[in-house]
Design an enzyme around this catalytic site. Sequence first.
Site, PDB file in Angstrom:
ATOM      1  N   CYS A   5       0.863  -1.176   0.000  1.00 29.80           N
ATOM      2  CA  CYS A   5       0.000   0.000   0.000  1.00 29.80           C
ATOM      3  C   CYS A   5       0.907   1.235   0.000  1.00 29.80           C
ATOM      4  O   CYS A   5       1.660   1.462   0.952  1.00 29.80           O
ATOM      5  CB  CYS A   5      -0.900  -0.040   1.234  1.00 29.80           C
ATOM      6  SG  CYS A   5      -2.002   1.360   1.338  1.00 29.80           S
ATOM      7  N   CYS A  27      -2.555  15.250   3.286  1.00 35.65           N
ATOM      8  CA  CYS A  27      -3.628  15.206   2.280  1.00 35.65           C
ATOM      9  C   CYS A  27      -4.399  16.521   2.337  1.00 35.65           C
ATOM     10  O   CYS A  27      -4.560  17.093   3.414  1.00 35.65           O
ATOM     11  CB  CYS A  27      -4.570  14.039   2.584  1.00 35.65           C
ATOM     12  SG  CYS A  27      -5.751  13.717   1.268  1.00 35.65           S
ATOM     13  N   CYS A  58     -11.361  13.696   4.784  1.00 34.03           N
ATOM     14  CA  CYS A  58     -12.370  12.653   5.000  1.00 34.03           C
ATOM     15  C   CYS A  58     -12.428  12.404   6.514  1.00 34.03           C
ATOM     16  O   CYS A  58     -11.394  12.152   7.142  1.00 34.03           O
ATOM     17  CB  CYS A  58     -11.995  11.394   4.241  1.00 34.03           C
ATOM     18  SG  CYS A  58     -11.809  11.720   2.474  1.00 34.03           S
ATOM     19  N   CYS A  93     -10.781   9.403   8.429  1.00 31.34           N
ATOM     20  CA  CYS A  93      -9.416   9.022   8.021  1.00 31.34           C
ATOM     21  C   CYS A  93      -8.379   9.811   8.809  1.00 31.34           C
ATOM     22  O   CYS A  93      -8.432  11.041   8.871  1.00 31.34           O
ATOM     23  CB  CYS A  93      -9.256   9.271   6.522  1.00 31.34           C
ATOM     24  SG  CYS A  93      -7.560   9.090   5.952  1.00 31.34           S
ATOM     25  N   GLY A 104      -2.637  10.286   1.141  1.00 32.17           N
ATOM     26  CA  GLY A 104      -2.843  11.230   0.038  1.00 32.17           C
ATOM     27  C   GLY A 104      -3.891  10.793  -0.970  1.00 32.17           C
ATOM     28  O   GLY A 104      -4.333   9.642  -0.975  1.00 32.17           O
ATOM     29  N   GLU A 105      -4.283  11.752  -1.795  1.00 27.03           N
ATOM     30  CA  GLU A 105      -5.229  11.487  -2.883  1.00 27.03           C
ATOM     31  C   GLU A 105      -4.415  11.395  -4.178  1.00 27.03           C
ATOM     32  O   GLU A 105      -3.911  12.412  -4.675  1.00 27.03           O
ATOM     33  CB  GLU A 105      -6.266  12.637  -2.949  1.00 27.03           C
ATOM     34  CG  GLU A 105      -7.097  12.723  -4.215  1.00 27.03           C
ATOM     35  CD  GLU A 105      -7.766  11.405  -4.618  1.00 27.03           C
ATOM     36  OE1 GLU A 105      -8.635  10.928  -3.893  1.00 27.03           O
ATOM     37  OE2 GLU A 105      -7.405  10.863  -5.692  1.00 27.03           O
ATOM     38  N   SER A 118      -6.758   4.043  -5.898  1.00 27.96           N
ATOM     39  CA  SER A 118      -7.973   4.349  -5.146  1.00 27.96           C
ATOM     40  C   SER A 118      -8.144   5.861  -5.033  1.00 27.96           C
ATOM     41  O   SER A 118      -7.232   6.559  -4.605  1.00 27.96           O
ATOM     42  CB  SER A 118      -7.859   3.732  -3.748  1.00 27.96           C
ATOM     43  OG  SER A 118      -8.928   4.173  -2.955  1.00 27.96           O
ATOM     44  N   SER A 176     -13.313   5.330  -3.036  1.00 25.98           N
ATOM     45  CA  SER A 176     -13.642   5.449  -1.610  1.00 25.98           C
ATOM     46  C   SER A 176     -15.052   6.007  -1.526  1.00 25.98           C
ATOM     47  O   SER A 176     -15.240   7.213  -1.486  1.00 25.98           O
ATOM     48  CB  SER A 176     -12.701   6.455  -0.932  1.00 25.98           C
ATOM     49  OG  SER A 176     -11.485   5.884  -0.666  1.00 25.98           O
ATOM     50  N   LEU A 177     -16.024   5.142  -1.485  1.00 24.31           N
ATOM     51  CA  LEU A 177     -17.420   5.597  -1.599  1.00 24.31           C
ATOM     52  C   LEU A 177     -17.987   5.982  -0.213  1.00 24.31           C
ATOM     53  O   LEU A 177     -18.318   7.134   0.025  1.00 24.31           O
ATOM     54  CB  LEU A 177     -18.252   4.490  -2.240  1.00 24.31           C
ATOM     55  CG  LEU A 177     -19.668   4.880  -2.633  1.00 24.31           C
ATOM     56  CD1 LEU A 177     -19.662   5.941  -3.712  1.00 24.31           C
ATOM     57  CD2 LEU A 177     -20.465   3.655  -3.075  1.00 24.31           C
ATOM     58  N   HIS A 178     -18.146   5.017   0.630  1.00 24.03           N
ATOM     59  CA  HIS A 178     -18.487   5.209   2.055  1.00 24.03           C
ATOM     60  C   HIS A 178     -19.870   5.760   2.370  1.00 24.03           C
ATOM     61  O   HIS A 178     -20.288   5.737   3.528  1.00 24.03           O
ATOM     62  CB  HIS A 178     -17.430   6.054   2.784  1.00 24.03           C
ATOM     63  CG  HIS A 178     -16.033   5.599   2.520  1.00 24.03           C
ATOM     64  ND1 HIS A 178     -15.640   4.291   2.670  1.00 24.03           N
ATOM     65  CD2 HIS A 178     -14.934   6.260   2.059  1.00 24.03           C
ATOM     66  CE1 HIS A 178     -14.368   4.178   2.348  1.00 24.03           C
ATOM     67  NE2 HIS A 178     -13.919   5.357   1.970  1.00 24.03           N
ATOM     68  N   ASN A 203     -11.389   1.283  11.304  1.00 18.96           N
ATOM     69  CA  ASN A 203     -10.202   1.115  12.138  1.00 18.96           C
ATOM     70  C   ASN A 203     -10.001   2.385  12.953  1.00 18.96           C
ATOM     71  O   ASN A 203      -9.696   3.433  12.391  1.00 18.96           O
ATOM     72  CB  ASN A 203      -8.968   0.873  11.253  1.00 18.96           C
ATOM     73  CG  ASN A 203      -9.075  -0.443  10.508  1.00 18.96           C
ATOM     74  OD1 ASN A 203      -9.221  -1.494  11.117  1.00 18.96           O
ATOM     75  ND2 ASN A 203      -9.034  -0.386   9.181  1.00 18.96           N
TER      76      ASN A 203
HETATM   77  S1  SF4 Z   1      -8.381  11.325   0.329  1.00 17.70           S
HETATM   78 FE1  SF4 Z   1      -7.670   9.396   1.286  1.00 17.70          FE
HETATM   79  S2  SF4 Z   1      -5.864  10.015   2.536  1.00 17.70           S
HETATM   80 FE2  SF4 Z   1      -7.002  11.907   2.047  1.00 17.70          FE
HETATM   81  S3  SF4 Z   1      -8.348  12.220   3.803  1.00 17.70           S
HETATM   82 FE3  SF4 Z   1      -9.564  11.093   2.258  1.00 17.70          FE
HETATM   83  S4  SF4 Z   1      -9.295   8.901   2.751  1.00 17.70           S
HETATM   84 FE4  SF4 Z   1      -7.692  10.042   3.878  1.00 17.70          FE
END
Ligand code: SF4
Length: 408
Positions: free
Chosen positions: A133, A140, A144, A147, A214-215, A246, A268-270, A345
């Site tokens: 990973c 970032c 989110c 996260c 990061g994105e 992702s 990353s839908l959620h 988590n």
């Molecule tokens: S884009 Fe990815 S690393 Fe950045 S805050 Fe959202 S989930 Fe976390």
Amino acid sequence: MSIALDLDHHAHPDRPRSGRTSLVGLMKPELRDTLMGIGLDEREAKMRASQLWNWIYHNGVTDFDRMTNIQKGFRQKLADSFLLDRPEIVSEQISIDGTRKWLFRFRDPRNPLLPPVEVETVYIPEEDRGTLCVSSQVGCTLTCSFCHTGTQKLVRNLTAGEILGQILMARERLGDFPGGVRPNDGGLVPAPRGSGGSEGDSRAITNVVMMGMGEPLYNYDNVKQALLIASDEAGISLSKRRITLSTSGVVPFIEPTGREIGVMLAISLHAVRDELRDMLVPINKKYPLKELIQACRDYPGLSNARRITFEYVMLKDINDSDADARELVRLLAGIPAKINLIPFNPWPGTNYDCSSSSRIERFADIVNNAGYASPVRTPRGRDIFAACGQLKSETERLTKKERDALTA
Ligand code: SF4
């Protein structure tokens, strides 16, 4: 329980001296042009670029002196002009479940006077595969709310060389280069080298996911360059079907990702309603669900054999109802998809709780019954904060005044 290894002595002894650039992360034509810059004609530069490519990415060499098919004098000239830079390992932790997390340190290749930055990279071994990973940014820009990385402001984008550096360093530590030795320290690796099957089968790292810090689509050019190099057959040679990028939903870059990079896509839908997704994944305010789902439908190369993975973190009483599960099925109708349910988590300071196992099971049943594969991801490396959404480093963004003082 986890053990932490102090590996500071593994730090790269040869820090960038001004005037030497790293060759790691250059595309082949750039590598050729860089060699022409030290006086080679085009034909020789092309030939040398292929040799160097093989040494750097296939053999994992970091010392020009080991490049035995290049004459000594020219090896010295290369060493005087260039670096084969890799990150320093600040720490390596091994979870009780065999997951391994590194804290890697990089110096800014354009300005070695600036303080180094640090990112985390995680290796998740399973019986039949090993997934690395990889991080794309230090911190970032997105926030989110579930996260941990999102609580660390963006310090800077990683370069293509730094993204590849994580893969190269991990392969080195796991003995994945020809002649390499597997670590014997309690961490797991999949099938041992030479245990049968093709070389690909016996690699410790069989898959790469751009799901670290990061994105990735906010660092598109560098991520693209790194992944094209990682998938080049003459080098690291990872199949594009074993590389997954992702994104939280940077819609304008989704189509180019499929067309120009050609790797597998994860979203990353959620959440399945805009009001909730605006809170959990705030980029949704810019690119709402309707636009995101349309971009997924249009993803180049999408087929039953190349499905999109939708990641869905299970947050107690937030997004885990039966109605949410049914809406998820409705939203994704017609898209070749796999749904990854991720038990939340926890990390220090979070306000969320993980859904109960029975709730997750019920949610998974609804999704499964609608015909979607929906594996529940077993949390890995929680004890070393290596699990999904838990990564973060201490690196902080400098103010402009601080940067100017260091670079003056
Ligand atoms: S884009 Fe990815 S690393 Fe950045 S805050 Fe959202 S989930 Fe976390």
